[in-house]
Design an enzyme around this catalytic site. Structure first.
Site, PDB file in Angstrom:
ATOM      1  N   THR A 160       0.851  -1.202   0.000  1.00 35.44           N
ATOM      2  CA  THR A 160       0.000   0.000   0.000  1.00 35.44           C
ATOM      3  C   THR A 160       0.879   1.243   0.000  1.00 35.44           C
ATOM      4  O   THR A 160       0.709   2.161  -0.827  1.00 35.44           O
ATOM      5  CB  THR A 160      -0.931   0.007   1.233  1.00 35.44           C
ATOM      6  OG1 THR A 160      -1.760  -1.150   1.177  1.00 35.44           O
ATOM      7  CG2 THR A 160      -1.789   1.258   1.283  1.00 35.44           C
ATOM      8  N   CYS A 193     -16.230  -5.502   1.592  1.00 31.88           N
ATOM      9  CA  CYS A 193     -17.167  -5.010   2.592  1.00 31.88           C
ATOM     10  C   CYS A 193     -16.852  -3.544   2.873  1.00 31.88           C
ATOM     11  O   CYS A 193     -15.781  -3.223   3.352  1.00 31.88           O
ATOM     12  CB  CYS A 193     -17.032  -5.832   3.862  1.00 31.88           C
ATOM     13  SG  CYS A 193     -18.307  -5.472   5.032  1.00 31.88           S
TER      14      CYS A 193
HETATM   15  N1  PLP Z   1      -1.664  -4.555  -4.061  1.00 29.63           N
HETATM   16  C1  PLP Z   1      -2.197  -5.772  -4.245  1.00 29.63           C
HETATM   17  C2  PLP Z   1      -2.357  -6.306  -5.631  1.00 29.63           C
HETATM   18  C3  PLP Z   1      -2.599  -6.522  -3.142  1.00 29.63           C
HETATM   19  O1  PLP Z   1      -3.149  -7.719  -3.330  1.00 29.63           O
HETATM   20  C4  PLP Z   1      -2.429  -5.975  -1.837  1.00 29.63           C
HETATM   21  C5  PLP Z   1      -2.894  -6.708  -0.648  1.00 29.63           C
HETATM   22  O2  PLP Z   1      -3.979  -7.256  -0.604  1.00 29.63           O
HETATM   23  C6  PLP Z   1      -1.859  -4.707  -1.719  1.00 29.63           C
HETATM   24  C7  PLP Z   1      -1.487  -4.024  -2.845  1.00 29.63           C
HETATM   25  C8  PLP Z   1      -1.643  -4.087  -0.373  1.00 29.63           C
HETATM   26  O3  PLP Z   1      -0.515  -4.690   0.213  1.00 29.63           O
HETATM   27  P1  PLP Z   1      -0.108  -4.470   1.731  1.00 29.63           P
HETATM   28  O4  PLP Z   1      -1.004  -5.360   2.525  1.00 29.63           O
HETATM   29  O5  PLP Z   1       1.314  -4.910   1.795  1.00 29.63           O
HETATM   30  O6  PLP Z   1      -0.267  -3.040   2.035  1.00 29.63           O
END
Ligand code: PLP
Length: 389
Positions: free
Chosen positions: A72, A328
């Site tokens: 993220t 959700c």
């Molecule tokens: N991008 C993708 C494609 C993801 O699947 C996820 C997590 O579900 C994220 C970003 C976010 O990752 P993080 O949990 O390391 O912040």
């Protein structure tokens, strides 16, 4: 009571014992890489080693890896950081293109930029969730600053044509970011082959700990502007005392993933064929949402006609952990933007569940899980009076 068979690797993968051990070792002693003594040197070395392991997994070099709190933050740093770089006078380009099936961690920062004068455009996908490259080509103009497309989708497992995205982007002078959080550690990822400028990854998706990830910033690409300011660690691009233990766990998981890439993929393919046999021969109405498009090893997004996926997930949850394609939001279950942008109706979207196997699943667990899913699906279909056999 046995633990549920865990098939929800899209959400997070189990922690590798090797990564756990690496973290326990680090936690035995205080570790601040900025400290001017032997333990500080040890911490700095551990971070350097982990950075080298993560870089090696991507075919990158160590200075190109910035540790973050996860994918993220890595996505935010790439998208917001590059726009800040442009806004500081370095580029007049104000168009940002992201695919319509991106994770919210890409969509939300991109959409936030419309308030700062950016033209934010969603590139469409086809009915199997794969980017429409012709549409992307038509959208990519010499006004385009950045194109962001994920390597593998977190709801369907569909692989995206990133090499083609990079060709399209670079032909108009745009930069490329790739959210590879789901793909790294499961398929071979080489940043030079993909020809991307920025790439995000996350440790907990590759059997490492939660709370750490990384952004690859190509040596040749503009350096994003930082989003947080502080003590100057990581060349001030992402300051803050490094969490040495989880970074070391990330490094151990990356090393392991690199050495097991093909054996993990073969194991996943083997288990998946057992799972599919069971599901497809059960007389249910089953369709893969991705058709015959390539997906991540061990991943599957399935439409089980006449079976409400929320009820299915709930009714097997003491025996098997699986997920739906729904998100959700404030207590209201909404169909996923990914499934809707593939052209699926809301009612079909509610009948889709997804699984991602992991390297610790055993063949017997998969058969057990498939039987539980089939039993529950039959019961739910019976109940709604829609059994078609
Ligand atoms: N991008 C993708 C494609 C993801 O699947 C996820 C997590 O579900 C994220 C970003 C976010 O990752 P993080 O949990 O390391 O912040």
């Amino acid at each position: 009571m046995r633990d549920p068979v865990y098939l929800d690797g899209f959400a997070t993968m189990p922690l590798a014992p090797e990564a756990q051990q690496a973290m326990i070792e680090v936690w035995r002693q205080p570790a601040n890489a900025g400290s001017p003594h032997r333990l500080g040197d040890r911490a700095a070395r551990l971070i350097d080693d982990a950075r080298a392991s993560v870089a090696a997994l991507l075919g990158a070099s160590s200075p190109e890896i910035v540790f973050t709190s996860g994918a993220t933050e890595a996505n935010n740093l790439a998208i917001l950081g590059v726009s800040r770089w442009a806004l500081s006078g370095k580029s007049k380009r104000r168009r940002i293109i992201v695919s319509s099936v991106e994770h919210k961690a890409v969509l939300a920062p991109a959409e936030s930029l419309s308030e700062c004068g950016f033209d934010v455009i969603l590139a469409p996908v086809d009915g199997n969730g794969v980017l429409d490259c012709d549409a992307l080509q038509a959208l990519a103009t010499d006004e385009t600053l950045l194109i962001s497309v994920m390597l593998a989708n977190n709801e369907t497992g569909a692989l995206q044509p990133i090499e083609r995205v990079s060709q399209i982007a670079h032909a108009v002078g745009a930069l490329v970011h790739c959210d590879a959080a789901q793909a790294v550690g499961k398929i071979s990822v080489d940043v030079l082959d993909l020809d991307v400028d920025y790439l995000s990854l996350s440790a907990h998706k590759l059997y490492g700990p939660g709370g750490v990830g990384a952004l690859y910033v190509a040596a040749s690409a503009p350096r994003p502007h930082p989003l947080v300011f502080g003590g100057g660690q990581q060349n001030a691009l992402r300051p803050g005392t490094e969490p040495v233990a989880i970074i070391a766990g990330f490094g151990a998981a990356a090393e392991l993933a690199r050495s097991r890439l093909s054996s993990d993929a073969a194991h996943a393919a083997d288990l998946m064929s057992g799972f599919e046999n069971r599901l497809w021969n059960a007389g249910l109405d089953v369709v893969r949402t991705t058709g015959n498009r390539p997906v991540l090893p061990g991943s599957m997004s399935v439409h089980l006609s006449g079976v409400d996926a929320d009820e299915l997930v709930l009714s097997v949850s003491s025996d098997v952990s699986i997920s739906t394609g729904s998100a959700c939001n404030s207590g209201q279950v909404l169909p996923s933007h990914v499934l809707l942008s593939m052209g699926l109706t809301q009612s079909i979207s509610r009948e889709i569940f997804r699984i991602m196997l992991n390297r610790y699943n055993k063949s017997a667990d998969i058969i057990y899980a498939a039987d539980k899913i089939v039993d529950a699906a039959r019961r739910l279909k019976d109940r709604t009076g829609r059994l078609r056999q």
